[in-house]
Scaffold this motif. Structure first.
Motif, PDB file in Angstrom:
ATOM      1  N   UNK A  85       3.848  -7.357  16.710  1.00  0.00           N
ATOM      2  CA  UNK A  85       3.522  -7.294  15.283  1.00  0.00           C
ATOM      3  C   UNK A  85       3.790  -5.910  14.692  1.00  0.00           C
ATOM      4  N   UNK A  86       4.070  -4.924  15.534  1.00  0.00           N
ATOM      5  CA  UNK A  86       4.214  -3.552  15.058  1.00  0.00           C
ATOM      6  C   UNK A  86       5.336  -3.400  14.047  1.00  0.00           C
ATOM      7  N   UNK A  87       5.039  -2.690  12.969  1.00  0.00           N
ATOM      8  CA  UNK A  87       6.040  -2.472  11.912  1.00  0.00           C
ATOM      9  C   UNK A  87       6.621  -1.066  11.935  1.00  0.00           C
ATOM     10  N   UNK A  88       5.887  -0.103  12.540  1.00  0.00           N
ATOM     11  CA  UNK A  88       6.385   1.269  12.642  1.00  0.00           C
ATOM     12  C   UNK A  88       5.967   1.827  14.004  1.00  0.00           C
ATOM     13  N   UNK A  89       6.575   2.941  14.375  1.00  0.00           N
ATOM     14  CA  UNK A  89       6.305   3.572  15.673  1.00  0.00           C
ATOM     15  C   UNK A  89       5.019   4.392  15.573  1.00  0.00           C
ATOM     16  N   UNK A  90       3.893   3.726  15.740  1.00  0.00           N
ATOM     17  CA  UNK A  90       2.603   4.387  15.551  1.00  0.00           C
ATOM     18  C   UNK A  90       2.289   5.371  16.672  1.00  0.00           C
ATOM     19  N   UNK A  91       2.754   5.101  17.898  1.00  0.00           N
ATOM     20  CA  UNK A  91       2.455   5.999  19.017  1.00  0.00           C
ATOM     21  C   UNK A  91       3.123   7.355  18.806  1.00  0.00           C
ATOM     22  N   UNK A 120      -6.459   8.367  12.968  1.00  0.00           N
ATOM     23  CA  UNK A 120      -6.012   7.137  13.602  1.00  0.00           C
ATOM     24  C   UNK A 120      -4.719   6.664  12.972  1.00  0.00           C
ATOM     25  N   UNK A 121      -3.842   6.063  13.788  1.00  0.00           N
ATOM     26  CA  UNK A 121      -2.573   5.521  13.297  1.00  0.00           C
ATOM     27  C   UNK A 121      -2.431   4.092  13.800  1.00  0.00           C
ATOM     28  N   UNK A 122      -2.360   3.143  12.876  1.00  0.00           N
ATOM     29  CA  UNK A 122      -2.166   1.736  13.224  1.00  0.00           C
ATOM     30  C   UNK A 122      -0.763   1.302  12.849  1.00  0.00           C
ATOM     31  N   UNK A 123      -0.141   0.541  13.751  1.00  0.00           N
ATOM     32  CA  UNK A 123       1.244   0.139  13.545  1.00  0.00           C
ATOM     33  C   UNK A 123       1.437  -1.042  12.626  1.00  0.00           C
ATOM     34  N   UNK A 124       0.335  -1.665  12.193  1.00  0.00           N
ATOM     35  CA  UNK A 124       0.433  -2.766  11.229  1.00  0.00           C
ATOM     36  C   UNK A 124      -0.941  -2.973  10.621  1.00  0.00           C
ATOM     37  N   UNK A 125      -1.038  -3.928   9.710  1.00  0.00           N
ATOM     38  CA  UNK A 125      -2.276  -4.161   8.980  1.00  0.00           C
ATOM     39  C   UNK A 125      -3.380  -4.743   9.850  1.00  0.00           C
ATOM     40  N   UNK A 126      -3.074  -5.119  11.098  1.00  0.00           N
ATOM     41  CA  UNK A 126      -4.125  -5.623  11.988  1.00  0.00           C
ATOM     42  C   UNK A 126      -5.093  -4.517  12.409  1.00  0.00           C
ATOM     43  N   UNK A 127      -4.681  -3.259  12.234  1.00  0.00           N
ATOM     44  CA  UNK A 127      -5.592  -2.123  12.321  1.00  0.00           C
ATOM     45  C   UNK A 127      -6.261  -1.954  13.681  1.00  0.00           C
ATOM     46  N   UNK A 128      -5.490  -2.051  14.751  1.00  0.00           N
ATOM     47  CA  UNK A 128      -6.077  -1.924  16.083  1.00  0.00           C
ATOM     48  C   UNK A 128      -6.580  -0.511  16.369  1.00  0.00           C
ATOM     49  N   UNK A 145       0.719   1.408   9.091  1.00  0.00           N
ATOM     50  CA  UNK A 145       2.127   1.099   8.833  1.00  0.00           C
ATOM     51  C   UNK A 145       2.268  -0.111   7.924  1.00  0.00           C
ATOM     52  N   UNK A 146       3.280  -0.074   7.074  1.00  0.00           N
ATOM     53  CA  UNK A 146       3.695  -1.221   6.272  1.00  0.00           C
ATOM     54  C   UNK A 146       5.187  -1.424   6.523  1.00  0.00           C
ATOM     55  N   UNK A 147       5.733  -2.494   6.005  1.00  0.00           N
ATOM     56  CA  UNK A 147       7.165  -2.724   6.196  1.00  0.00           C
ATOM     57  C   UNK A 147       8.006  -1.726   5.409  1.00  0.00           C
ATOM     58  N   UNK A 148       7.348  -1.006   4.475  1.00  0.00           N
ATOM     59  CA  UNK A 148       8.076  -0.035   3.651  1.00  0.00           C
ATOM     60  C   UNK A 148       7.806   1.415   4.049  1.00  0.00           C
TER      61      UNK A 148
END
Length: 627
Positions: free
Chosen positions: A435-441, A463-471, A483-486
């Motif tokens: 589901x990751x949209x950006x390189x959060x790591x 904190x950095x989450x790679x998508x809206x699921x906010x892990x 992260x968003x798709x934009x």
């Protein structure tokens, strides 16, 4: 299935005719206080009666059936009712204290059950006649499913007097509305979030003197005004002389408003030695480049300093000049105990060590070294919520040996001991998550390496989450990136305290370069202007204009200081050094890490450990009793 018997290994689950599977849309859990009343059963010569729902039964003078035994607090069922709030508990204690000391005790009266939940992300409050049980009561309700808010104000039959209410999703109006119960409330709909955005028609000045400002300690507006007349000129003064705001903290904002309403210019002095605020002292240190505390206090303050101003100035010096180590001569004595030993002191006098793991990443070799250190020094190991490994139970004299092995393995000072950046938590982003949209790591690692060691008014978490699921739970951090798709959404000022709060959106769909520059500016503005020990959430609330003003400064450069804030952060990045490694390279600094100066090889005998449920736990310091 709500419950079922546990089957024996290899056996099918037994059927229970009393258990049914229900298909439902909503499950409601009714939770509250369960009184611990087992002492009532063991009383002699006969057990004490208990209420039907639990609790030791008392009359309204908090006396049980045994004239020598009273019950107070949440274990007491006054006339059969247990109250799970702090104010009724205080009241029962005062009644018993009056009886024991021979004073005339006032019988317990049905308490104000108004309350505001203090859980992160759960904005719920109720006050007064919340369920409109008063004859002729007229509820006014606004339900906003788009913003997820609900508000109900219960008015009397004339529609002019407030009787009570319920707020869900946004409870900011609670502090103002609760004291207004029983009073005329002009334009009540203006207090409900979705009512069109009108400003409330009344302020704290409209409250009568009998209005209760602090329900926990039964402090009225009249009590606050009397304290101000007697010389209280700050929120801290009001807390000391009235106890208002010292329990749940939800009324602290009103205390400041009352000071303003009474025309009191609130004292912003850092302490008795400096009449300036922390922000003003920061500007003094920046302008004069003085980094020596005796010189600084001679020029800008009086006396020799105290436990408030010394650590504050040490933090300011470290923020402005990262080329100097916090334990350099002249600075070491200014530090709090954690900074003095570059580790977190625990309740038994031992210390914990948290090596830096940027973004939560660690190599197998480094993980092995951590395990070997924990084994060799008999340390208790715990994985933290910030994706770090914390090792507890080290003596002061053991710290350099532990650090040396960590530094040799390529691990840095985690600086979890200072008022600085603790950690940047991340999910697995596009590396592993579908589901990751950006390189959060990678971004989390970059942010942690950029801001590591940044001294600030209080600790910082990101904190950095790679998508809206906010892990990565970024919206519970001082800096949260999602992260968003934009691109990236930037959230700020989420953290705990008396009133935990989620971070708020500062800017959306940012490219990475803009994101970094906005974080630079936000942090630079915060460390320059925040008060001592003020978290980012409280700083935003206290800043005139709030988040809107901060957004103008950070995103629109309304003050024309964006370049200065970015340059300030660039200097910090360039000058960063690992504090553990610097100590290991300096024999003079190493001399500090001994239990006894005259017996450097002797361990501290007061540090002791025991076992609890198979875990290593610290034992209390000798001579200190703990409940």
């Amino acid at each position: 299935t709500l419950s079922s018997p546990v089957p024996a290994p290899g056996q099918p689950a037994p059927t229970d005719p009393t258990i049914a599977e229900l298909t439902v849309d909503v499950v409601v859990f009714a939770t509250g206080v369960r009184p611990i009343d087992a002492l009532a059963d063991n009383a002699t010569p006969e057990p004490l009666p208990k209420a039907p729902r639990g609790g030791i039964l008392t009359d309204r003078l908090c006396q049980t059936t045994d004239p020598h035994i009273s019950a107070v607090g949440e274990c007491a069922a006054v006339d059969g009712v247990c109250y799970g709030l702090v104010a009724p508990g205080y009241t029962t204690a005062e009644i018993v204290a009056d009886r024991i000391t021979g004073r005339t005790a006032t019988a317990f009266e049905n308490p104000d059950m108004s309350t505001k939940l203090k859980l992160l992300g759960v904005d719920v409050a109720s006050f007064g006649d919340a369920h409109a049980t008063t004859e002729g009561a007229r509820p006014l309700t606004v339900n906003d499913p788009v913003n997820g808010t609900y508000g109900k104000l219960v008015m009397d039959r004339t529609g002019s007097t407030l009787l009570g209410g319920v707020l869900v999703g946004d409870a900011q109006a609670y502090a103002m509305l609760r004291p207004m119960v029983g009073e005329d409330l002009p334009n009540p709909m203006s207090f409900l979030t979705a009512a069109g955005g009108d400003a409330p028609a009344v302020g704290v000045s409209a409250l009568p003197d009998a209005a209760q400002i602090c329900s926990c300690n039964a402090v009225t507006k009249g009590d606050i005004r009397e304290a101000i007349t007697d010389g209280a000129c700050s929120v801290a003064d009001l807390k000391t002389c009235t106890r208002a705001g010292t329990s749940c903290g939800s009324c602290v904002g009103l205390l400041g408003q009352l000071l303003d309403a009474e025309g009191v210019e609130q004292d912003k002095s850092l302490c008795v030695h400096f009449r300036q605020s922390r922000e003003e002292l920061f500007q003094c240190a920046a302008a004069t480049r003085i980094r020596d505390f005796p010189r600084f206090i001679r020029r800008f303050g009086t006396g020799h300093g105290c436990e408030i101003c010394k650590p504050t100035m040490a933090s300011i010096f470290a923020t402005l000049d990262t080329s100097h180590h916090v334990l350099d001569d002249g600075h070491a004595a200014l530090q709090d105990s954690n900074d003095r030993f570059l580790a977190n002191i625990q309740r038994n006098g031992s210390y914990s060590v948290v090596p830096r793991m940027p973004g939560g990443q660690v190599t197998p070799e480094q993980l092995i070294v951590v395990g070997e250190i924990a084994r060799d020094f008999d340390l208790y190991v715990k994985v933290t919520g910030a994706q770090r490994i914390d090792m507890f139970g080290a003596r002061v004299d053991q710290l350099p040996d532990i650090w040396r092995r960590l530094v040799d393995a390529g691990m840095e000072s985690g600086q979890a001991y200072g008022k600085s950046l603790r950690a940047v938590k991340s999910c697995v982003g596009t590396d592993w998550c579908r589901y990751g949209q950006q390189d959060s790591v990678r971004l989390a690692v970059d942010l942690e390496l950029r801001y590591r060691g940044l001294r600030s008014p209080h600790k910082l978490k990101m904190g950095v989450s790679g998508c809206a699921r906010e892990c990565a739970e970024a919206r519970g951090k001082d800096i949260g990136v999602i992260a968003t798709e934009h691109g990236w959404n930037l959230y700020v000022a989420g953290n705990g305290g008396a009133t935990p709060r989620h971070a708020e959106l500062l800017a959306a769909d940012l490219d990475e370069e803009t994101l970094i520059s906005y974080i630079d500016r936000f942090l630079g503005f915060y460390v320059r202007t925040a008060d001592r020990l003020q978290r980012t959430a409280a700083w935003v609330e206290a800043t005139e204009g709030g988040l809107d003003h901060i957004r103008e400064v950070v995103c629109e450069d309304s003050l024309g200081i964006a370049a200065d804030l970015e340059e300030f952060m660039a200097r910090h990045v360039e000058d960063y050094t690992d504090e553990w490694a610097a100590v290991l390279e300096d024999p003079e600094k190493l001399r500090r890490f001994v239990s006894f100066v005259n017996a450097p090889d002797s361990p501290d005998p007061t540090i002791r450990f025991g076992q609890q449920d198979g875990r290593k736990v610290p034992l209390p310091l000798p001579g200190i009793r703990t409940a």
